[in-house]
Scaffold this active site. Sequence first.
Site, PDB file in Angstrom:
ATOM      1  N   MET A   1       2.690 -16.321   9.603  1.00  0.00           N
ATOM      2  CA  MET A   1       4.107 -16.378  10.306  1.00  0.00           C
ATOM      3  C   MET A   1       4.457 -17.246  11.457  1.00  0.00           C
ATOM      4  O   MET A   1       5.714 -17.491  11.744  1.00  0.00           O
ATOM      5  CB  MET A   1       4.783 -14.906  10.396  1.00  0.00           C
ATOM      6  CG  MET A   1       4.168 -14.103  11.566  1.00  0.00           C
ATOM      7  SD  MET A   1       4.506 -12.450  11.537  1.00  0.00           S
ATOM      8  CE  MET A   1       3.635 -11.771  13.046  1.00  0.00           C
TER       9      MET A   1
ATOM     10  N   HIS B   1      -3.265 -20.589  -2.725  1.00  0.00           N
ATOM     11  CA  HIS B   1      -1.960 -19.522  -2.739  1.00  0.00           C
ATOM     12  C   HIS B   1      -1.436 -19.437  -1.016  1.00  0.00           C
ATOM     13  O   HIS B   1      -0.158 -18.797  -1.043  1.00  0.00           O
ATOM     14  CB  HIS B   1      -2.009 -18.365  -3.450  1.00  0.00           C
ATOM     15  CG  HIS B   1      -2.734 -17.209  -2.605  1.00  0.00           C
ATOM     16  ND1 HIS B   1      -3.814 -17.313  -1.972  1.00  0.00           N
ATOM     17  CD2 HIS B   1      -2.462 -15.948  -2.500  1.00  0.00           C
ATOM     18  CE1 HIS B   1      -4.121 -16.126  -1.326  1.00  0.00           C
ATOM     19  NE2 HIS B   1      -3.336 -15.221  -1.740  1.00  0.00           N
TER      20      HIS B   1
END
Lengths: 134, 480
Positions: B381, B403
Amino acid sequence: MAYQTVDHTADFGIRVYGAKNIEELFLQAAYAIIKETGAGSKISDAEQEIFCLGFDIEDLLISYLNEILFMVQTNEFRVSKIEINSITDTRLNARLKGSYTGLPLKFYVKAATQHDLKINKTPDGYETTVIFDV
Amino acid sequence: MENINIHRIDPWRLEIKKCGAMKASGIVYANHELEKLLLMDQAIKQVANVACLPGIIGSSMAMPDIHWGYGFPIGGVAAFSMDGGIVSPGGVGYDINCGVRCIRTNMVEDEVRPVISMLLPSIYNSIPCGVGSRNKNFKLTSDELSRVMEKGASWVVKKGFGDDDDIQYHEDRGCIEGADPDDVSKKAFERGMPELGTLGSGNHFVEIDIVDNIYDEDKAAVFGLFIGQVLIQVHTGSRGLGHQVCDDFIHSMIAVASREGIILPDRQLACAPLMSREAQRYFGAMKSAANFAYANREIITFIIRDVFEKFFSRSHEKLGMSLLYDCCHNIAKIETIIEKGREMKACIHRKGATRALIPGDKRLSERYIKTGQPVLVPGDMGRQSFILAADKGSNQTFYSACHGAGRLLSRKEAKRQGRERMIIDSMMKDGIHVIAASKATIVEEMPCAYKDVSMVVDTVTGAGIASAVARLRPLGIIKG
């Protein structure tokens, strides 16, 4: 209650140890995950009965923990006490006491997994480690 | 398999030599930097364990964001033969079709940054987030849930909550055929009914990003990307419904594996022969959960578009809020692969991996047929994310790519090291706003709990699995 949390890169584990017998191991494992997820209750104004089947004792432990997680997460039941009425290697019947308080959980686990699961009998009692998917 | 033998094949790949009960070798995609991180947990052993399953084709593989999971490693990719192979619910995982999508806008940073501190809470307050989140606005009846499981994202569009154009930019066009809600347990129905349009907790997020670098102008133009552009990423899955489906079938397949004489190095790899009744029932239920996940992300997109429309007083069409791509991370599908020069069908498991169709693949929508499939690679993040385009090297990985960044620290270790206030302050200094449903989530998900996603991208691009198209940096993040 004799348990400790276990490090796992993606997920979360609990190690339960020093249980006098299988019934106590099952109780301790359930109380540990109830405590860690904030699913406990001091109120006992409701009951839920659960029946679980397992391929063997390890599978039974996972079925039983996931049944409790379902009660907690989907039915919003908060647990004050668990009484195991009967247990064999493949069947379990227990009564959960507690309350439908609807209080939020502090931590969500998707499920108890079978990853590297083994119930061991040691000189200090029964012990096992359960990894939960987070 | 106590003495696992690993050696480097080239700058991007390590091989785990076949030994013991392994029926195939293992291949782990990792550059030299990532290799140093691999020995920190049991992920390598898990790659070897998967290689012990019957009918495995080629090698048991892992993408460079590999880390310790349960049963399969996260980042695991494995193909199994239609004749003698298996399907393993643990090889898909509990969060069936956990996936990510990227929504374009035609806005630039200067339009959004000044209002991000108000926009972010508006989105947060509109999407139920966090532990056990439920969405009263989209609570489904049992019959409606069955239709969602059969139709996926197209159910949402048909109800008027999505754009017709969205469908073609989903993997599987937002619906895997063959879903059978009759194979889904009553418990899974109970879990799913209140959870459509919810984000959940853990690593699920909504993130507002800025395109800050373009590596391939031509492909970026096809993807509809430009420098300074505001994009939105959504990461979530099938919620409690998927968790219950996985749990139900792992439980039943332990007995099946025993009946079939399949020796499991880890019980979480419980599986059933592909042609068995149990496998077919699992596919019916897993596809149902996967379609629910597509619908869930499409409903969340509707909510985000609605917030943007109210906030900027323009329709989402005028704001250019179109779907770039939606892809799943946790799935098992029967797909066509090429093995030793021969085209064949196989059951591909991707557990924390993205499908990556190469240019020319007829399963791609017309827009992406020349570029290859967009591969969305969210980072942690606090750092960048990447948008890649699948490239020819993905025929070595059963058309699969990474991913995400991949976890580095356990949640417990992250809690030992991180302090919520310091993490938020540090991110604010970098111009990144964050809201989370709980303090614990911010600490568990702090940037240094993950690998640097650029190392992961360096490996997949170096190996030719995908090529870099654009880099994104975060502006605002909502964590579940």
